[in-house]
Design an enzyme around this catalytic site. Structure first.
Site, PDB file in Angstrom:
ATOM      1  CG  ASN A   7      -8.211   1.299   1.715  1.00  0.00           C
ATOM      2  OD1 ASN A   7      -8.064   0.789   2.815  1.00  0.00           O
ATOM      3  ND2 ASN A   7      -7.398   1.068   0.706  1.00  0.00           N
ATOM      4  CG  ASP A   9      -6.205  -1.335   3.477  1.00  0.00           C
ATOM      5  OD1 ASP A   9      -7.051  -2.195   3.195  1.00  0.00           O
ATOM      6  OD2 ASP A   9      -5.367  -0.891   2.662  1.00  0.00           O
ATOM      7  CG  HIS A  10      -5.151   2.579   7.702  1.00  0.00           C
ATOM      8  ND1 HIS A  10      -3.982   1.851   7.798  1.00  0.00           N
ATOM      9  CD2 HIS A  10      -5.038   3.316   6.573  1.00  0.00           C
ATOM     10  CE1 HIS A  10      -3.182   2.173   6.785  1.00  0.00           C
ATOM     11  NE2 HIS A  10      -3.814   3.051   6.026  1.00  0.00           N
ATOM     12  NE  ARG A  18      -2.511  -3.356  22.895  1.00  0.00           N
ATOM     13  CZ  ARG A  18      -3.168  -2.985  24.000  1.00  0.00           C
ATOM     14  NH1 ARG A  18      -4.157  -3.721  24.462  1.00  0.00           N
ATOM     15  NH2 ARG A  18      -2.817  -1.907  24.636  1.00  0.00           N
ATOM     16  CG  HIS A  43      -3.104  -3.061  -0.440  1.00  0.00           C
ATOM     17  ND1 HIS A  43      -2.137  -2.091  -0.512  1.00  0.00           N
ATOM     18  CD2 HIS A  43      -2.567  -4.159  -1.038  1.00  0.00           C
ATOM     19  CE1 HIS A  43      -1.062  -2.571  -1.123  1.00  0.00           C
ATOM     20  NE2 HIS A  43      -1.299  -3.835  -1.437  1.00  0.00           N
ATOM     21  NE  ARG A  45       0.612  -2.354   2.308  1.00  0.00           N
ATOM     22  CZ  ARG A  45       1.630  -1.887   1.594  1.00  0.00           C
ATOM     23  NH1 ARG A  45       2.698  -2.625   1.377  1.00  0.00           N
ATOM     24  NH2 ARG A  45       1.595  -0.672   1.110  1.00  0.00           N
ATOM     25  NE  ARG A  49       2.671  -3.148   5.798  1.00  0.00           N
ATOM     26  CZ  ARG A  49       3.384  -2.229   5.123  1.00  0.00           C
ATOM     27  NH1 ARG A  49       3.001  -0.979   5.135  1.00  0.00           N
ATOM     28  NH2 ARG A  49       4.458  -2.562   4.459  1.00  0.00           N
ATOM     29  CG  HIS A  50      -3.412  -3.168   6.472  1.00  0.00           C
ATOM     30  ND1 HIS A  50      -3.761  -3.802   5.310  1.00  0.00           N
ATOM     31  CD2 HIS A  50      -2.683  -2.073   6.120  1.00  0.00           C
ATOM     32  CE1 HIS A  50      -3.268  -3.113   4.290  1.00  0.00           C
ATOM     33  NE2 HIS A  50      -2.592  -2.079   4.740  1.00  0.00           N
ATOM     34  CD  GLU A  71      -6.192  -0.331  -2.784  1.00  0.00           C
ATOM     35  OE1 GLU A  71      -5.222  -0.427  -2.004  1.00  0.00           O
ATOM     36  OE2 GLU A  71      -6.904   0.666  -2.840  1.00  0.00           O
ATOM     37  CB  THR A 101       0.733   4.258   2.413  1.00  0.00           C
ATOM     38  OG1 THR A 101      -0.433   4.125   1.592  1.00  0.00           O
ATOM     39  CG2 THR A 101       1.424   5.571   2.073  1.00  0.00           C
ATOM     40  CB  THR A 102       0.324   2.234  -2.460  1.00  0.00           C
ATOM     41  OG1 THR A 102      -0.436   1.267  -1.750  1.00  0.00           O
ATOM     42  CG2 THR A 102       0.727   1.683  -3.802  1.00  0.00           C
ATOM     43  CD  GLU A 152      -7.216   4.072  -7.036  1.00  0.00           C
ATOM     44  OE1 GLU A 152      -7.645   2.894  -7.037  1.00  0.00           O
ATOM     45  OE2 GLU A 152      -6.867   4.670  -6.002  1.00  0.00           O
ATOM     46  CG  HIS A 188      -2.281   7.278  -2.117  1.00  0.00           C
ATOM     47  ND1 HIS A 188      -1.485   8.035  -1.297  1.00  0.00           N
ATOM     48  CD2 HIS A 188      -2.053   5.993  -1.770  1.00  0.00           C
ATOM     49  CE1 HIS A 188      -0.798   7.249  -0.509  1.00  0.00           C
ATOM     50  NE2 HIS A 188      -1.122   5.998  -0.763  1.00  0.00           N
ATOM     51  N   GLY A 189      -4.345   9.774  -0.527  1.00  0.00           N
ATOM     52  CA  GLY A 189      -4.124  11.044   0.150  1.00  0.00           C
ATOM     53  C   GLY A 189      -5.318  11.987   0.123  1.00  0.00           C
ATOM     54  N   GLY A 210      -9.186   6.130   2.118  1.00  0.00           N
ATOM     55  CA  GLY A 210      -9.061   5.326   3.327  1.00  0.00           C
ATOM     56  C   GLY A 210      -8.664   6.106   4.552  1.00  0.00           C
ATOM     57  CG  HIS A 211      -4.615   7.628   6.897  1.00  0.00           C
ATOM     58  ND1 HIS A 211      -4.448   8.914   7.353  1.00  0.00           N
ATOM     59  CD2 HIS A 211      -4.047   6.831   7.837  1.00  0.00           C
ATOM     60  CE1 HIS A 211      -3.801   8.897   8.494  1.00  0.00           C
ATOM     61  NE2 HIS A 211      -3.536   7.638   8.816  1.00  0.00           N
TER      62      HIS A 211
END
Ligand code: PXP
Length: 248
Positions: A7, A9-10, A18, A43, A45, A49-50, A71, A101-102, A152, A188-189, A210-211
């Site tokens: 993922n 996204d980040h 920026r 994702h 959204r 936001r990303h 997503e 986050t979700t 999932e 997730h996580g 992802g993160h």
């Protein structure tokens, strides 16, 4: 062995900090694939936001040999976008504007009819549907009745408390989904400490992470990034010499 879907996204979160053009998640996706990613996940959204619409369009056009997962919340806007870009997999997620986050899985029990109709519309567009869901048997049963192809399983509780009890809850949820005939993913996580055991659970087809991977990329990439800038600063003496010669 489960597929590893990254993922990204980040990468876009850093860009949006920026409102500029770097780092570009499209380039990030290409490098992730070079690193062995079996899939790229984003994702889109509602508040963008990303990841934004341009990212989704370019990713859908450029990701050919690995799975592209979108997503999204089950809204009319997302139905329209997904039918245009045709990702390899759609994961329906709950979405709240205020959340970082979700936070939890989709409550399919509470919106069975709506989600059943929504899934049918996605199927009519030849899309494959996954539902992000808590490790809860009743929710999984309803996801099957709704017509989902995949679920999932939300691994967030296990990630927060990686103990035997939480692990078994995930494991049993995966087993239950498989018995019902659902294909099963997890995410997730997940991070470099807790992913191994989840990857070993029989029946997990894809991991969506992802993160922790983007965080690690920042850390392992920082020496090289600084080296490149340091080289540019050192090379600036060439400009000084040139100024001297031209008498400026
Ligand atoms: N799976 C789903 C459905 C998600 O919404 C997310 C977060 O966007 C992830 C997996 C990845 O979670 P994390 O960033 O904690 O690895």
């Amino acid at each position: 062995m489960p597929k590893l879907c990254i993922n990204i996204d980040h990468i876009a979160t850093v860009r949006e900090a920026r409102k500029t053009i770097e780092p570009d998640p499209i380039l990030g996706a290409q490098l992730a694939i070079q690193g062995g990613a079996d899939g790229i996940t984003v994702h889109l959204r509602e508040d963008r936001r990303h990841i934004n619409d341009r990212d989704v369009l370019l990713l859908s056009q450029n990701i050919k040999n690995v799975l592209f997962t979108l997503e999204m919340a089950a809204t009319d806007e997302m139905l329209e976008i997904s039918s245009k870009v045709k990702p390899g997999l759609i994961t329906l997620v709950p979405e709240k504007r205020q959340e970082l986050t979700t936070e939890g899985g989709l409550n399919v029990i509470g919106q069975k009819k709506y989600l059943s109709d929504y899934t049918s519309k996605l199927h009519k567009n030849n899309l494959t549907v996954s539902i992000f869901i808590n490790a809860d048997k009743e929710q999984i049963k309803i996801a099957k009745e709704i017509g989902a192809d995949f679920v999932e399983i939300h691994t967030g509780s296990y990630a927060e408390n990686p103990n035997e009890k939480e692990f078994n809850i995930v494991k049993e949820a995966v087993e239950y989904a498989r018995v019902l005939g659902l294909k099963t993913n997890a995410g997730h996580g997940l991070n470099y400490q807790n992913t191994g055991l989840i990857a070993a659970v029989k029946g997990v087809e894809q991991l969506h992470i992802g993160h922790s991977i983007i965080s690690r990329a920042v850390i392992v990439g920082i020496k090289e990034a600084v080296r490149e800038m340091k080289k540019l600063v050192e090379e600036s003496k060439i400009y000084k010499e040139a100024e001297k010669i031209s008498g400026n």
